[in-house]
Design a protein around this motif. Sequence first.
Motif, short mmCIF file in Angstrom:
data_model
loop_
_atom_site.label_atom_id
_atom_site.label_comp_id
_atom_site.label_asym_id
_atom_site.label_seq_id
_atom_site.Cartn_x
_atom_site.Cartn_y
_atom_site.Cartn_z
N LEU A 13 1.03 -1.18 0.11
CA LEU A 13 0.01 -0.14 -0.07
C LEU A 13 0.94 1.31 0.00
O LEU A 13 0.46 2.31 -0.61
CB LEU A 13 -0.97 -0.16 1.30
N GLN A 14 1.79 1.23 0.64
CA GLN A 14 2.74 2.33 0.75
C GLN A 14 3.46 2.68 -0.77
O GLN A 14 3.59 3.81 -0.92
CB GLN A 14 3.95 2.11 1.42
N ALA A 19 2.78 6.52 -5.72
CA ALA A 19 2.54 6.72 -6.70
C ALA A 19 1.53 7.64 -6.86
O ALA A 19 1.73 8.65 -7.91
CB ALA A 19 2.19 5.38 -7.60
N CYS A 20 0.54 7.71 -6.14
CA CYS A 20 -0.58 8.75 -6.05
C CYS A 20 -0.05 9.93 -5.66
O CYS A 20 -0.33 11.15 -6.28
CB CYS A 20 -1.59 8.23 -5.08
N LEU A 21 0.85 9.93 -4.53
CA LEU A 21 1.53 11.10 -4.23
C LEU A 21 2.43 12.00 -5.22
O LEU A 21 2.46 13.12 -5.41
CB LEU A 21 2.39 10.82 -3.27
N ARG A 22 3.16 11.06 -6.20
CA ARG A 22 3.99 11.55 -7.22
C ARG A 22 3.10 12.26 -8.27
O ARG A 22 3.47 13.26 -8.91
CB ARG A 22 4.62 10.37 -7.90
N ARG A 23 1.81 11.71 -8.59
CA ARG A 23 1.13 12.40 -9.51
C ARG A 23 0.55 13.72 -9.10
O ARG A 23 0.41 14.79 -9.83
CB ARG A 23 -0.28 11.52 -9.78
N GLY A 24 0.21 13.87 -7.76
CA GLY A 24 -0.32 15.00 -7.01
C GLY A 24 0.78 16.23 -6.92
O GLY A 24 0.46 17.28 -7.34
N VAL A 25 2.27 15.68 -6.74
CA VAL A 25 3.04 16.98 -6.62
C VAL A 25 3.44 17.27 -7.99
O VAL A 25 4.37 18.20 -8.05
CB VAL A 25 4.31 16.46 -5.91
N LEU A 26 3.19 16.78 -9.10
CA LEU A 26 3.42 17.22 -10.36
C LEU A 26 2.66 18.46 -10.64
O LEU A 26 3.32 19.64 -11.31
CB LEU A 26 2.76 16.35 -11.55
N THR A 27 1.83 19.07 -9.92
CA THR A 27 1.05 20.31 -10.08
C THR A 27 0.85 20.98 -8.51
O THR A 27 0.10 21.85 -8.40
CB THR A 27 -0.54 20.23 -10.56
N ALA A 243 -5.82 13.23 -1.64
CA ALA A 243 -6.87 12.61 -0.77
C ALA A 243 -6.80 10.95 -0.81
O ALA A 243 -6.56 10.31 0.20
CB ALA A 243 -8.11 13.07 -1.25
N MET A 244 -6.49 10.46 -2.09
CA MET A 244 -6.44 8.87 -2.24
C MET A 244 -4.81 8.47 -1.60
O MET A 244 -5.07 7.55 -0.76
CB MET A 244 -6.12 8.67 -3.74
N ALA A 245 -3.81 9.38 -1.53
CA ALA A 245 -2.63 8.90 -1.21
C ALA A 245 -2.71 8.95 0.63
O ALA A 245 -2.16 8.33 1.40
CB ALA A 245 -1.45 10.28 -1.40
#
Length: 319
Positions: A13-14, A19-27, A243-245
Amino acid sequence: MIGALFAFLSACLQGVNSACLRRGVLTGSASQAMAITVPMGVPLALLAAWLTGQLYQMDELSRQGALFLAGSGILQYAWARYWNYRAVAALGSVGAGPVQQLQMWIAVVLAVVLLDETLTVPKLLGMCLVFISPLIIAVSIKRRNARHAQMDQADSDEDRRAGAALFRPKILIGYGCAIIAAISYGSSPILIRSGLEGTNLGILGGLIAYSAATMTFVLFSCLAPGQIRHIRQTDRRSIPWYAMAGVLVYIAQTLYFMALSLAPVTVVAPIHQFSLVARVCAGYVINRNHEVLTPTVIMAVLLSFAGTVILAVDWQWMR
Protein backbone atom coordinates in the motif's frame (compact mmCIF):
# COMPACT_ATOMS: atom_id res chain seq x y z
CA MET A 1 3.85 -14.86 10.69
CA ILE A 2 1.07 -12.28 11.20
CA GLY A 3 3.55 -9.49 11.88
CA ALA A 4 5.48 -10.28 8.69
CA LEU A 5 2.23 -10.37 6.69
CA PHE A 6 1.15 -6.97 8.03
CA ALA A 7 4.57 -5.54 7.14
CA PHE A 8 4.28 -6.90 3.59
CA LEU A 9 0.75 -5.54 3.07
CA SER A 10 1.85 -2.17 4.46
CA ALA A 11 4.73 -2.09 1.97
CA CYS A 12 2.38 -2.79 -0.96
CA LEU A 13 0.00 0.00 0.00
CA GLN A 14 2.90 2.34 0.68
CA GLY A 15 4.11 1.82 -2.88
CA VAL A 16 0.72 2.68 -4.37
CA ASN A 17 0.51 5.69 -2.06
CA SER A 18 3.86 6.93 -3.39
CA ALA A 19 2.60 6.69 -6.97
CA CYS A 20 -0.54 8.69 -6.12
CA LEU A 21 1.53 11.25 -4.26
CA ARG A 22 3.88 11.53 -7.22
CA ARG A 23 0.95 12.41 -9.50
CA GLY A 24 -0.24 15.04 -7.02
CA VAL A 25 3.08 16.86 -6.63
CA LEU A 26 3.32 17.31 -10.40
CA THR A 27 0.98 20.27 -9.91
CA GLY A 28 1.39 20.86 -6.17
CA SER A 29 3.93 21.11 -3.36
CA ALA A 30 5.05 19.02 -0.39
CA SER A 31 3.40 21.28 2.19
CA GLN A 32 0.10 21.22 0.26
CA ALA A 33 0.24 17.43 0.26
CA MET A 34 0.93 17.43 4.00
CA ALA A 35 -2.09 19.67 4.62
CA ILE A 36 -4.35 16.93 3.24
CA THR A 37 -2.65 13.62 4.04
CA VAL A 38 -1.70 14.28 7.68
CA PRO A 39 -5.02 15.61 9.09
CA MET A 40 -6.93 12.90 7.17
CA GLY A 41 -5.29 10.31 9.38
CA VAL A 42 -6.97 11.56 12.56
CA PRO A 43 -10.64 10.81 11.71
CA LEU A 44 -9.64 7.58 9.97
CA ALA A 45 -7.62 6.46 13.01
CA LEU A 46 -10.39 7.54 15.39
CA LEU A 47 -12.95 5.50 13.44
CA ALA A 48 -10.67 2.45 13.32
CA ALA A 49 -9.90 2.68 17.04
CA TRP A 50 -13.61 2.93 17.85
CA LEU A 51 -14.59 0.00 15.61
CA THR A 52 -11.89 -2.25 17.07
CA GLY A 53 -12.55 -1.18 20.65
CA GLN A 54 -8.99 0.02 21.14
CA LEU A 55 -10.25 3.54 21.76
CA TYR A 56 -11.38 2.34 25.21
CA GLN A 57 -8.05 0.67 26.01
CA MET A 58 -6.04 3.84 26.46
CA ASP A 59 -5.33 2.91 30.08
CA GLU A 60 -3.36 -0.12 28.86
CA LEU A 61 -0.70 2.20 27.46
CA SER A 62 1.80 3.68 29.87
CA ARG A 63 2.41 7.42 29.90
CA GLN A 64 5.90 6.80 28.59
CA GLY A 65 4.51 4.58 25.83
CA ALA A 66 2.07 7.29 24.77
CA LEU A 67 4.90 9.83 24.65
CA PHE A 68 6.97 7.48 22.51
CA LEU A 69 4.05 7.09 20.09
CA ALA A 70 3.44 10.84 19.94
CA GLY A 71 7.12 11.40 19.23
CA SER A 72 7.08 8.79 16.48
CA GLY A 73 4.11 10.53 14.86
CA ILE A 74 5.85 13.91 14.83
CA LEU A 75 9.06 12.36 13.53
CA GLN A 76 7.48 10.12 10.90
CA TYR A 77 4.23 11.80 9.80
CA ALA A 78 5.30 15.45 10.05
CA TRP A 79 9.07 15.77 9.66
CA ALA A 80 9.99 12.68 7.59
CA ARG A 81 6.90 12.81 5.39
CA TYR A 82 7.62 16.41 4.36
CA TRP A 83 11.13 15.54 3.18
CA ASN A 84 9.84 12.35 1.56
CA TYR A 85 7.32 14.35 -0.47
CA ARG A 86 10.04 16.75 -1.61
CA ALA A 87 12.24 13.83 -2.61
CA VAL A 88 9.40 12.28 -4.63
CA ALA A 89 8.82 15.60 -6.40
CA ALA A 90 12.50 15.85 -7.35
CA LEU A 91 13.30 12.21 -8.14
CA GLY A 92 9.97 10.50 -8.78
CA SER A 93 8.63 7.81 -6.43
CA VAL A 94 10.87 5.12 -7.96
CA GLY A 95 13.96 7.30 -7.96
CA ALA A 96 13.51 8.33 -4.32
CA GLY A 97 13.22 4.72 -3.19
CA PRO A 98 16.92 3.75 -3.37
CA VAL A 99 18.18 6.41 -0.97
CA GLN A 100 15.29 5.87 1.41
CA GLN A 101 16.31 2.22 1.73
CA LEU A 102 18.87 3.55 4.22
CA GLN A 103 16.04 3.64 6.75
CA MET A 104 16.13 -0.17 6.94
CA TRP A 105 19.74 -0.22 8.09
CA ILE A 106 19.19 2.62 10.53
CA ALA A 107 16.16 0.88 12.06
CA VAL A 108 17.90 -2.50 12.32
CA VAL A 109 21.11 -1.11 13.84
CA LEU A 110 19.16 0.90 16.42
CA ALA A 111 17.02 -2.15 17.23
CA VAL A 112 20.10 -4.29 17.86
CA VAL A 113 21.82 -1.61 19.97
CA LEU A 114 18.83 -0.25 21.92
CA LEU A 115 16.29 -3.10 21.99
CA ASP A 116 18.68 -6.06 22.21
CA GLU A 117 17.24 -7.70 19.10
CA THR A 118 19.37 -10.25 17.25
CA LEU A 119 20.49 -10.80 13.66
CA THR A 120 20.85 -14.19 11.97
CA VAL A 121 22.73 -15.18 8.82
CA PRO A 122 19.52 -15.50 6.72
CA LYS A 123 18.42 -12.05 7.90
CA LEU A 124 21.75 -10.54 6.89
CA LEU A 125 21.54 -12.22 3.47
CA GLY A 126 18.02 -10.89 2.91
CA MET A 127 19.04 -7.40 4.03
CA CYS A 128 21.98 -7.39 1.63
CA LEU A 129 19.74 -8.31 -1.30
CA VAL A 130 17.31 -5.55 -0.34
CA PHE A 131 20.20 -3.09 -0.04
CA ILE A 132 21.87 -4.02 -3.35
CA SER A 133 18.76 -3.30 -5.41
CA PRO A 134 18.61 0.47 -4.67
CA LEU A 135 22.29 0.79 -5.56
CA ILE A 136 21.57 -0.74 -8.95
CA ILE A 137 18.63 1.61 -9.44
CA ALA A 138 20.79 4.59 -8.52
CA VAL A 139 23.36 3.61 -11.17
CA SER A 140 20.55 3.23 -13.71
CA ILE A 141 19.32 6.76 -12.94
CA LYS A 142 22.83 8.18 -13.29
CA ARG A 143 23.34 6.54 -16.70
CA ARG A 144 19.91 7.64 -17.88
CA ASN A 145 20.61 11.25 -16.90
CA ALA A 146 23.95 11.09 -18.72
CA ARG A 147 22.19 9.96 -21.91
CA HIS A 148 19.69 12.81 -21.58
CA ALA A 149 22.55 15.30 -21.19
CA GLN A 150 24.03 14.04 -24.45
CA MET A 151 20.65 14.44 -26.14
CA ASP A 152 20.52 18.07 -24.94
CA GLN A 153 23.80 18.72 -26.71
CA ALA A 154 22.60 17.22 -29.98
CA ASP A 155 22.22 19.55 -32.94
CA SER A 156 18.83 18.38 -34.17
CA ASP A 157 15.59 19.86 -32.85
CA GLU A 158 14.06 16.39 -32.81
CA ASP A 159 16.62 15.18 -30.26
CA ARG A 160 16.01 18.24 -28.11
CA ARG A 161 12.26 17.65 -28.13
CA ALA A 162 12.79 13.99 -27.24
CA GLY A 163 15.01 14.92 -24.31
CA ALA A 164 12.54 17.53 -23.04
CA ALA A 165 9.66 15.05 -23.13
CA LEU A 166 11.23 12.78 -20.51
CA PHE A 167 11.24 13.28 -16.76
CA ARG A 168 14.67 14.32 -15.47
CA PRO A 169 15.35 13.74 -11.78
CA LYS A 170 16.97 16.52 -9.72
CA ILE A 171 19.62 14.37 -8.09
CA LEU A 172 21.24 16.79 -5.62
CA ILE A 173 18.05 18.20 -4.10
CA GLY A 174 16.20 14.90 -4.30
CA TYR A 175 18.92 12.81 -2.68
CA GLY A 176 19.41 15.38 0.09
CA CYS A 177 15.70 15.31 0.95
CA ALA A 178 15.57 11.51 0.67
CA ILE A 179 18.50 11.08 3.09
CA ILE A 180 16.82 13.30 5.70
CA ALA A 181 13.59 11.31 5.26
CA ALA A 182 15.45 7.99 5.50
CA ILE A 183 17.17 8.92 8.77
CA SER A 184 13.85 10.02 10.27
CA TYR A 185 11.89 7.03 9.01
CA GLY A 186 14.64 4.69 10.18
CA SER A 187 14.56 6.10 13.71
CA SER A 188 10.78 6.07 14.19
CA PRO A 189 10.32 2.25 14.44
CA ILE A 190 12.33 2.26 17.65
CA LEU A 191 9.87 4.71 19.22
CA ILE A 192 6.89 2.75 17.87
CA ARG A 193 8.22 -0.58 19.09
CA SER A 194 9.06 0.89 22.51
CA GLY A 195 5.58 2.39 22.83
CA LEU A 196 3.62 -0.65 21.64
CA GLU A 197 5.66 -3.67 22.73
CA GLY A 198 3.44 -6.25 24.40
CA THR A 199 0.19 -4.30 23.92
CA ASN A 200 -1.12 -5.25 20.43
CA LEU A 201 -2.63 -1.75 20.28
CA GLY A 202 -1.27 -0.72 16.91
CA ILE A 203 -4.45 1.08 15.80
CA LEU A 204 -4.60 3.11 19.00
CA GLY A 205 -0.91 3.87 18.60
CA GLY A 206 -1.61 5.19 15.12
CA LEU A 207 -4.31 7.49 16.49
CA ILE A 208 -1.91 8.97 19.03
CA ALA A 209 0.82 9.40 16.42
CA TYR A 210 -1.45 11.03 13.84
CA SER A 211 -2.96 13.37 16.44
CA ALA A 212 0.48 14.55 17.55
CA ALA A 213 1.65 15.00 13.96
CA THR A 214 -1.48 16.95 12.99
CA MET A 215 -1.19 19.32 15.94
CA THR A 216 2.46 19.91 15.08
CA PHE A 217 1.70 20.62 11.43
CA VAL A 218 -1.19 22.97 12.27
CA LEU A 219 1.02 24.89 14.71
CA PHE A 220 3.77 25.18 12.10
CA SER A 221 1.30 26.34 9.44
CA CYS A 222 -0.06 29.05 11.71
CA LEU A 223 3.40 30.34 12.62
CA ALA A 224 5.10 30.14 9.21
CA PRO A 225 4.50 33.33 7.16
CA GLY A 226 2.37 32.73 4.07
CA GLN A 227 1.96 29.01 4.74
CA ILE A 228 -1.83 29.04 5.11
CA ARG A 229 -2.22 31.12 1.94
CA HIS A 230 0.01 28.68 0.07
CA ILE A 231 -2.06 25.72 1.24
CA ARG A 232 -5.30 27.40 0.16
CA GLN A 233 -3.84 27.78 -3.35
CA THR A 234 -3.57 23.99 -3.86
CA ASP A 235 -4.24 23.06 -7.49
CA ARG A 236 -7.56 21.25 -7.91
CA ARG A 237 -5.86 18.60 -10.05
CA SER A 238 -3.71 17.60 -7.09
CA ILE A 239 -6.45 17.30 -4.47
CA PRO A 240 -7.93 13.89 -5.56
CA TRP A 241 -4.45 12.35 -5.70
CA TYR A 242 -3.54 13.77 -2.29
CA ALA A 243 -6.81 12.47 -0.84
CA MET A 244 -6.21 8.99 -2.26
CA ALA A 245 -2.65 9.08 -0.96
CA GLY A 246 -3.93 10.13 2.47
CA VAL A 247 -6.25 7.12 2.75
CA LEU A 248 -3.66 4.67 1.45
CA VAL A 249 -0.86 5.93 3.67
CA TYR A 250 -3.11 5.76 6.74
CA ILE A 251 -3.97 2.11 6.08
CA ALA A 252 -0.32 1.34 5.30
CA GLN A 253 0.94 3.01 8.47
CA THR A 254 -1.71 1.33 10.62
CA LEU A 255 -0.59 -2.06 9.31
CA TYR A 256 2.99 -0.98 10.00
CA PHE A 257 2.16 -0.12 13.63
CA MET A 258 0.37 -3.46 14.02
CA ALA A 259 3.35 -5.30 12.55
CA LEU A 260 5.73 -3.61 14.99
CA SER A 261 3.45 -4.52 17.90
CA LEU A 262 3.74 -8.20 16.91
CA ALA A 263 7.21 -8.68 15.40
CA PRO A 264 10.77 -7.40 15.97
CA VAL A 265 12.05 -4.32 14.16
CA THR A 266 14.77 -6.48 12.55
CA VAL A 267 11.99 -8.36 10.74
CA VAL A 268 9.45 -5.61 10.06
CA ALA A 269 11.83 -2.88 8.81
CA PRO A 270 13.52 -5.00 6.09
CA ILE A 271 10.28 -6.56 4.84
CA HIS A 272 8.70 -3.11 4.66
CA GLN A 273 11.30 -2.21 2.05
CA PHE A 274 9.25 -4.25 -0.43
CA SER A 275 7.50 -0.93 -0.96
CA LEU A 276 10.25 -0.30 -3.53
CA VAL A 277 8.78 -3.09 -5.65
CA ALA A 278 5.27 -1.72 -5.24
CA ARG A 279 6.51 1.77 -6.19
CA VAL A 280 7.78 0.47 -9.51
CA CYS A 281 4.61 -1.48 -10.32
CA ALA A 282 2.27 1.36 -9.34
CA GLY A 283 4.51 3.92 -11.00
CA TYR A 284 4.37 2.03 -14.28
CA VAL A 285 0.57 1.99 -14.19
CA ILE A 286 -0.02 5.55 -12.97
CA ASN A 287 3.07 7.63 -13.81
CA ARG A 288 5.05 5.86 -16.50
CA ASN A 289 5.94 9.20 -18.16
CA HIS A 290 7.15 10.67 -14.87
CA GLU A 291 9.30 7.83 -13.52
CA VAL A 292 12.56 6.02 -14.30
CA LEU A 293 11.57 2.53 -15.52
CA THR A 294 14.21 0.44 -17.31
CA PRO A 295 15.07 -3.28 -17.53
CA THR A 296 17.85 -2.64 -15.00
CA VAL A 297 15.32 -1.25 -12.55
CA ILE A 298 13.10 -4.31 -12.99
CA MET A 299 16.08 -6.60 -12.26
CA ALA A 300 16.80 -4.64 -9.09
CA VAL A 301 13.16 -4.97 -8.06
CA LEU A 302 13.37 -8.77 -8.37
CA LEU A 303 16.47 -8.80 -6.14
CA SER A 304 14.61 -6.74 -3.54
CA PHE A 305 11.69 -9.16 -3.68
CA ALA A 306 14.04 -12.12 -3.15
CA GLY A 307 15.47 -10.41 -0.09
CA THR A 308 12.03 -9.82 1.45
CA VAL A 309 11.07 -13.47 0.88
CA ILE A 310 14.22 -14.64 2.67
CA LEU A 311 13.48 -12.33 5.57
CA ALA A 312 9.88 -13.53 5.87
CA VAL A 313 10.83 -17.22 5.77
CA ASP A 314 13.53 -16.65 8.35
CA TRP A 315 11.03 -14.99 10.68
CA GLN A 316 8.66 -17.94 10.45
CA TRP A 317 11.50 -20.31 11.30
CA MET A 318 12.54 -18.21 14.28
CA ARG A 319 9.01 -18.17 15.64
